[in-house]
Design an enzyme around this catalytic site. Structure first.
Site, short mmCIF file in Angstrom:
data_model
loop_
_atom_site.label_atom_id
_atom_site.label_comp_id
_atom_site.label_asym_id
_atom_site.label_seq_id
_atom_site.Cartn_x
_atom_site.Cartn_y
_atom_site.Cartn_z
N GLU A 223 18.36 12.44 -33.08
CA GLU A 223 19.42 12.93 -32.20
C GLU A 223 18.75 13.93 -31.27
O GLU A 223 18.38 15.02 -31.70
CB GLU A 223 20.54 13.56 -33.02
CG GLU A 223 21.79 13.86 -32.19
CD GLU A 223 21.82 15.28 -31.69
OE1 GLU A 223 21.32 15.51 -30.56
OE2 GLU A 223 22.33 16.14 -32.39
N CYS A 257 24.51 20.43 -28.37
CA CYS A 257 23.89 19.23 -27.81
C CYS A 257 24.88 18.37 -27.05
O CYS A 257 24.48 17.52 -26.25
CB CYS A 257 23.24 18.42 -28.92
SG CYS A 257 24.41 17.80 -30.15
#
Length: 482
Positions: A223, A257
């Site tokens: 990720e 994020c």
């Protein structure tokens, strides 16, 4: 490899003993994580406050509550997920013959390290174990792994200490380990052979992790974040857009994020949106956000200097104030930003929101598609057709219309990147599937050998039609309307 070879060997031996496989064991470890959350809640709040001034409300909402929800979701469903599932069989294997069985079986991977870069805090569960991330400090499992080293980071000292000292007291020490390390130590740790690697952080470090994994042909989930576009069409409620974008961008001082990284809109919408953003920021944090108890600080000195340098891009129309001693950067909005400005060349990961203008919806789609695929794409519009066109004609890890960040709270949705923003998926059952190997199994009794005569040499062409009929799937009949 000698640095951690002994630890890896011990964890692998615990997995090979079979103790981690039963449902009862996994449930016990998940429940232990739940107790950790409850017992150490105040310590977690204090650690995040000391490390980066993160408001307790944000910690409760985005970390503890979400983690508890994931744990409970897994506890409610793990038994069903783990069950072997029978599969369809063809005529030979399932056509009334006794002694045959075919199914698929979820088998947990052996050793799974979760790795992360530096910054931030979270108890958000990602995968079957825990790992630090560049935007969150602690991530907890959804299914207990067979054993997994964990490495932390050096700028979140208090949370790192809490995890290293307290978490092992709740979990099976023979099957779980916490290893605090920087990039160099992590690189050496990855020289050992693991069975699956989970990493959340930057693309540059993700490449290091993937290179190390390739040496042992180890599968990975990455990720990697990225620059998340936020397209605002001319048909929308500007005040609502401003609140939702401001909340998503400035939550945790922008250190998430999935924060909207830049806004795309028309010149006319920009002239309406900037005042609305100013009002939303004042509504959230007061006229002086520095004094607000609800606005966090940048996690480290290096990160502060990097984000502050990005303020030189474009023109500041809201905020822009900084204080290096406090690692404070005000909620900031930039306009007149150019495509090649520094703020558009890297993930911002701070409380800075650039606004770029486009001439049309088509222009926005072209702009987005010309860049690396983001972790999340946001669209604001009162027109469902506009939303659907952006959804259909772009690519991103996730997609959220008329809100920000909240798609991450749904355990029913997979979470993960695509291309430059990562690979693999997790959350809810998707975590269970990602960190388990789907093993196929076909068993038969040792009798009825006559059935095998069709396939044994010496081959007889006259057997082939019968054998093909037995083993091939036939296409379902279709009806075509002329």
């Amino acid at each position: 490899m000698s640095d951690h070879a002994g630890l890896v060997s011990r964890l692998r031996a615990a997995w090979l003993s079979g103790r981690t496989r039963p449902l009862e064991y996994r449930v016990a470890q998940l429940e232990a994580l739940g107790r950790f959350l409850e017992d150490k809640k105040q310590d977690i709040l204090e650690a995040t406050a000391l490390d980066m001034g993160k408001p307790s409300f944000e910690v409760e909402l985005s970390e503890i509550s979400v983690c508890r929800s994931e744990l409970n979701h897994t506890l409610n469903n793990l038994g069903a997920w783990m069950k072997d599932k029978s599969v369809d069989k063809n005529w030979v294997w399932g056509g009334g013959c006794q002694g045959w069985a075919g199914w698929d079986q979820w088998v947990p991977y052996h050793l799974l390290p979760a790795a992360g870069n530096t910054a931030g805090h979270s108890l958000h569960p990602q995968g079957p174990l825990w790992g630090s991330a560049h935007h969150w400090a602690l991530e907890l499992p959804r299914q207990p792994p067979p054993g997994a080293p964990h490495w932390g980071h050096r700028c979140c000292r208090n949370m790192e200490r809490l995890v290293a000292e307290a978490l092992p007291c709740y979990l099976d020490k023979d099957c779980f380990a916490v290893v605090t390390a920087g990039v160099e130590e992590t690189t050496r740790l990855l020289e050992n052979k693991f069975d699956y690697i989970f990493f959340t952080g930057s693309p540059s470090v993700g490449r290091i992790v993937m290179t190390a994994a390739a040496k042992h042909l180890t599968p990975v989930t990455l990720e990697l974040g990225g620059k998340n576009p936020c397209y605002v069409s001319d048909t929308c409620n500007v005040q609502n857009v401003a609140r939702r974008v401001a909340w998503g961008r400035f939550f945790n001082a922008g250190q998430t994020c999935v924060a909207p990284d830049y806004v795309l809109c028309s010149v006319e919408m920009r002239e309406r949106l900037v005042p609305a953003l100013r009002n939303a920021i004042t509504e959230f944090y007061g006229s002086e956000p520095r004094n607000s108890p609800d606005f966090a600080r940048i996690v480290g000195d290096k990160q502060f200097k990097r984000v502050r340098a990005l303020l030189n891009s474009g023109r500041v129309v809201i905020g822009g104030q900084t204080d290096e001693k406090e690692r404070y950067i005000a909620p900031t909005v930039l306009v007149d930003v150019q495509e090649d400005d520094p703020v558009m060349r890297e993930e911002i990961f701070g409380p800075v929101l650039p606004i770029l203008t486009v001439t049309s919806e088509e222009d926005a789609i072209t702009f987005i598609n010309a860049r690396e695929r983001p972790l999340t794409l946001y669209v604001f519009s009162s027109s469902k057709k506009v939303v659907c066109r952006l959804l259909e004609r772009t690519s991103s890890g996730g997609f959220c219309a008329n809100d920000t960040i909240m798609h991450m709270t749904l355990t029913s949705l997979p979470f993960g990147g695509v291309g430059h923003s990562g690979l693999g998926r997790y959350h809810g059952r998707f975590s269970f599937e990602t960190f388990s190997h789907l093993r196929s199994a076909l068993l038969r009794a040792d009798g009825r050998e006559a059935l095998n005569g069709l396939r044994y040499p010496p081959y007889n062409p006259r057997r082939l039609p019968m054998l093909r009929t037995a083993v091939e799937n036939r296409r379902a009949s279709t009806c075509t309307l002329l």
